[in-house]
Design a protein around this motif. Structure first.
Motif, PDB file in Angstrom:
ATOM      1  N   ASN A   1      -6.134  -2.439  -1.980  1.00  0.00           N
ATOM      2  CA  ASN A   1      -6.051  -1.078  -1.469  1.00  0.00           C
ATOM      3  C   ASN A   1      -4.808  -0.389  -2.033  1.00  0.00           C
ATOM      4  N   TYR A   2      -4.972   0.855  -2.504  1.00  0.00           N
ATOM      5  CA  TYR A   2      -3.883   1.556  -3.186  1.00  0.00           C
ATOM      6  C   TYR A   2      -2.860   2.144  -2.226  1.00  0.00           C
ATOM      7  N   SER A   3      -3.200   2.259  -0.927  1.00  0.00           N
ATOM      8  CA  SER A   3      -2.301   2.916   0.013  1.00  0.00           C
ATOM      9  C   SER A   3      -1.242   1.944   0.523  1.00  0.00           C
ATOM     10  N   PRO A   4       0.038   2.313   0.396  1.00  0.00           N
ATOM     11  CA  PRO A   4       1.110   1.426   0.884  1.00  0.00           C
ATOM     12  C   PRO A   4       1.135   1.298   2.404  1.00  0.00           C
ATOM     13  N   THR A   5       0.468   2.219   3.120  1.00  0.00           N
ATOM     14  CA  THR A   5       0.450   2.159   4.585  1.00  0.00           C
ATOM     15  C   THR A   5      -0.798   1.456   5.107  1.00  0.00           C
ATOM     16  N   HIS A   6      -1.655   0.970   4.202  1.00  0.00           N
ATOM     17  CA  HIS A   6      -2.914   0.334   4.622  1.00  0.00           C
ATOM     18  C   HIS A   6      -2.710  -0.981   5.366  1.00  0.00           C
ATOM     19  N   PRO A   7      -1.861  -1.906   4.884  1.00  0.00           N
ATOM     20  CA  PRO A   7      -1.804  -3.234   5.512  1.00  0.00           C
ATOM     21  C   PRO A   7      -1.224  -3.202   6.930  1.00  0.00           C
ATOM     22  N   THR A   8      -1.765  -4.037   7.789  1.00  0.00           N
ATOM     23  CA  THR A   8      -1.134  -4.322   9.073  1.00  0.00           C
ATOM     24  C   THR A   8       0.093  -5.201   8.799  1.00  0.00           C
ATOM     25  N   PRO A   9       0.944  -5.436   9.797  1.00  0.00           N
ATOM     26  CA  PRO A   9       2.092  -6.326   9.563  1.00  0.00           C
ATOM     27  C   PRO A   9       1.679  -7.693   9.019  1.00  0.00           C
ATOM     28  N   LEU A  10       0.619  -8.278   9.582  1.00  0.00           N
ATOM     29  CA  LEU A  10       0.189  -9.587   9.107  1.00  0.00           C
ATOM     30  C   LEU A  10      -0.407  -9.480   7.705  1.00  0.00           C
ATOM     31  N   GLY A  11      -1.204  -8.431   7.468  1.00  0.00           N
ATOM     32  CA  GLY A  11      -1.775  -8.225   6.142  1.00  0.00           C
ATOM     33  C   GLY A  11      -0.710  -7.971   5.092  1.00  0.00           C
ATOM     34  N   GLY A  12       0.324  -7.216   5.459  1.00  0.00           N
ATOM     35  CA  GLY A  12       1.410  -6.957   4.531  1.00  0.00           C
ATOM     36  C   GLY A  12       2.186  -8.222   4.182  1.00  0.00           C
ATOM     37  N   LEU A  13       2.411  -9.077   5.185  1.00  0.00           N
ATOM     38  CA  LEU A  13       3.087 -10.347   4.940  1.00  0.00           C
ATOM     39  C   LEU A  13       2.270 -11.233   4.005  1.00  0.00           C
ATOM     40  N   TYR A  14       0.956 -11.249   4.218  1.00  0.00           N
ATOM     41  CA  TYR A  14       0.092 -12.063   3.362  1.00  0.00           C
ATOM     42  C   TYR A  14       0.143 -11.550   1.921  1.00  0.00           C
ATOM     43  N   ASN A  15       0.037 -10.235   1.742  1.00  0.00           N
ATOM     44  CA  ASN A  15       0.101  -9.657   0.397  1.00  0.00           C
ATOM     45  C   ASN A  15       1.428  -9.973  -0.285  1.00  0.00           C
ATOM     46  N   ALA A  16       2.533  -9.820   0.455  1.00  0.00           N
ATOM     47  CA  ALA A  16       3.847 -10.089  -0.119  1.00  0.00           C
ATOM     48  C   ALA A  16       3.985 -11.558  -0.505  1.00  0.00           C
ATOM     49  N   THR A  17       3.431 -12.440   0.310  1.00  0.00           N
ATOM     50  CA  THR A  17       3.464 -13.874   0.007  1.00  0.00           C
ATOM     51  C   THR A  17       2.690 -14.170  -1.273  1.00  0.00           C
ATOM     52  N   GLU A  18       1.495 -13.600  -1.382  1.00  0.00           N
ATOM     53  CA  GLU A  18       0.659 -13.806  -2.569  1.00  0.00           C
ATOM     54  C   GLU A  18       1.352 -13.276  -3.828  1.00  0.00           C
ATOM     55  N   MET A  19       1.960 -12.101  -3.723  1.00  0.00           N
ATOM     56  CA  MET A  19       2.617 -11.501  -4.889  1.00  0.00           C
ATOM     57  C   MET A  19       3.793 -12.338  -5.356  1.00  0.00           C
ATOM     58  N   LEU A  20       4.602 -12.822  -4.416  1.00  0.00           N
ATOM     59  CA  LEU A  20       5.761 -13.620  -4.798  1.00  0.00           C
ATOM     60  C   LEU A  20       5.322 -14.970  -5.359  1.00  0.00           C
ATOM     61  N   LEU A  21       4.273 -15.539  -4.793  1.00  0.00           N
ATOM     62  CA  LEU A  21       3.718 -16.788  -5.340  1.00  0.00           C
ATOM     63  C   LEU A  21       3.270 -16.595  -6.789  1.00  0.00           C
ATOM     64  N   ARG A  22       2.591 -15.483  -7.038  1.00  0.00           N
ATOM     65  CA  ARG A  22       2.110 -15.201  -8.385  1.00  0.00           C
ATOM     66  C   ARG A  22       3.267 -15.019  -9.370  1.00  0.00           C
ATOM     67  N   ASP A  23       4.269 -14.267  -8.930  1.00  0.00           N
ATOM     68  CA  ASP A  23       5.431 -14.021  -9.802  1.00  0.00           C
ATOM     69  C   ASP A  23       6.174 -15.312 -10.119  1.00  0.00           C
ATOM     70  N   LEU A  24       6.336 -16.159  -9.125  1.00  0.00           N
ATOM     71  CA  LEU A  24       7.034 -17.423  -9.339  1.00  0.00           C
ATOM     72  C   LEU A  24       6.248 -18.355 -10.242  1.00  0.00           C
TER      73      LEU A  24
END
Length: 304
Positions: free
Chosen positions: A278-301
């Motif tokens: 989803n392109y909207s930065p306000t779309h994720p719930t707190p839990l959804g945002g945490l999951y996305n951030a976790t996935e992104m950092l995992l990918r970068d690492l």
């Protein structure tokens, strides 16, 4: 006991009991889950103080093929590691001979309100462990109780690295962070999929937290806090992290603090659909945002 996923394979088959049997037995399951050096042992010992709880230490039921010598293997492993006999480290001889892990689990479930184990993740094969664990829990202990342990990633990095060097198996900070994030992702997933998932933050144990867990377990946990001796916990700062890795560790530490703040208040709307694209930065719930951030950092690492 040693986890050897590649060598032993993973079997999700029931070990002699039907799905109906496990539905009736599974609600007695209790599992402490966490990355290495995050306080899982302290929590396991504290819970085992209760006469209504029995937690085996790193028995790794989920990769056990059901060999009929569980007691011999479990006790030998802990003895070789120098562990004194306790509820966590010793399986008593309750049968004429030996038995499978399931035989012991079922036997002790007649005497304890909760029976299970402590499971830790090391920076090797963590992803495979997480997948195996999810399948095992779903098949055997869906209605059980799961307590995740987390500790700030800076202290975890130093503690894991120091222990690995002591054993002659040095690890990189990147591999430790990937492993840590894999456990964090497992927690965020299980919060959505399983009915009884709790979390304890090693730096800030509280009576209120354990009262809530005890209520969910239907077990009194009056002595838990006495096991936490904060003066014995090592502390480190971000300035001690090598410069080349410091920015990534800062990201992980920020993610951890965000998780801690959100989890303490309870996640809201956990079942609201969350699309990672989803392109909207306000779309994720707190839990959804945490999951996305976790996935992104995992990918970068992983790329680094």
């Amino acid at each position: 006991m040693d986890v050897a996923i590649k060598e032993t394979g993973i079997s999700m088959e029931m070990t002699g009991r039907s799905s109906r049997d496990w539905r009736e037995l599974g609600n007695k399951g209790l599992f402490v889950i966490g990355h290495a050096r995050t306080g899982t042992t302290v929590l396991q010992n504290a819970l085992n103080d209760s006469k209504n709880i029995l937690l085996f230490g790193e028995a790794n039921f989920y990769v056990d093929k059901g060999q009929p010598d569980f007691r011999a293997r479990f006790n030998k492993w802990h003895d070789l590691n120098g562990n004194q006999p306790t509820k966590s480290t010793y399986c008593p001889a309750v049968f004429d001979g030996d038995g499978t892990w399931e035989d012991y689990w079922v036997h002790f479930s007649h005497f304890y309100r909760c029976v299970g184990e402590k499971i830790i993740f090391n920076p090797t094969e963590t992803s495979a462990q997480c997948d195996a664990l999810m399948g095992f829990f779903a098949a055997h202990f869906f209605t059980g109780q799961f307590i995740f342990c987390f500790r700030n990633p800076i202290d975890v990095l130093f503690s894991v690295r120091k222990l690995a060097e002591y054993h002659g198996t040095p690890m990189t900070d990147v591999s430790i962070m990937i492993s840590y994030l894999s456990v964090l992702r497992l927690y965020l997933t299980m919060v959505r999929l399983f009915p009884n998932v709790h979390v304890v933050f090693h730096e800030e144990p509280s009576k209120e937290c354990f009262d809530a867990i005890g209520q969910s377990l239907d077990v009194g946990l009056n002595h838990v806090m006495s096991y936490y001796q904060t003066e014995r916990v090592s502390r480190h700062s971000i300035d001690e992290i090598p410069a080349g890795c410091r920015d990534r560790v800062k990201e992980l530490d920020s993610l951890y603090n965000h998780l801690r703040d959100r989890a303490r208040g309870g996640f809201v709307l956990p079942q609201l659909e969350q699309n990672r694209y989803n392109y909207s930065p306000t779309h994720p719930t707190p839990l959804g945002g945490l999951y996305n951030a976790t996935e992104m950092l995992l990918r970068d690492l992983a790329v680094s």
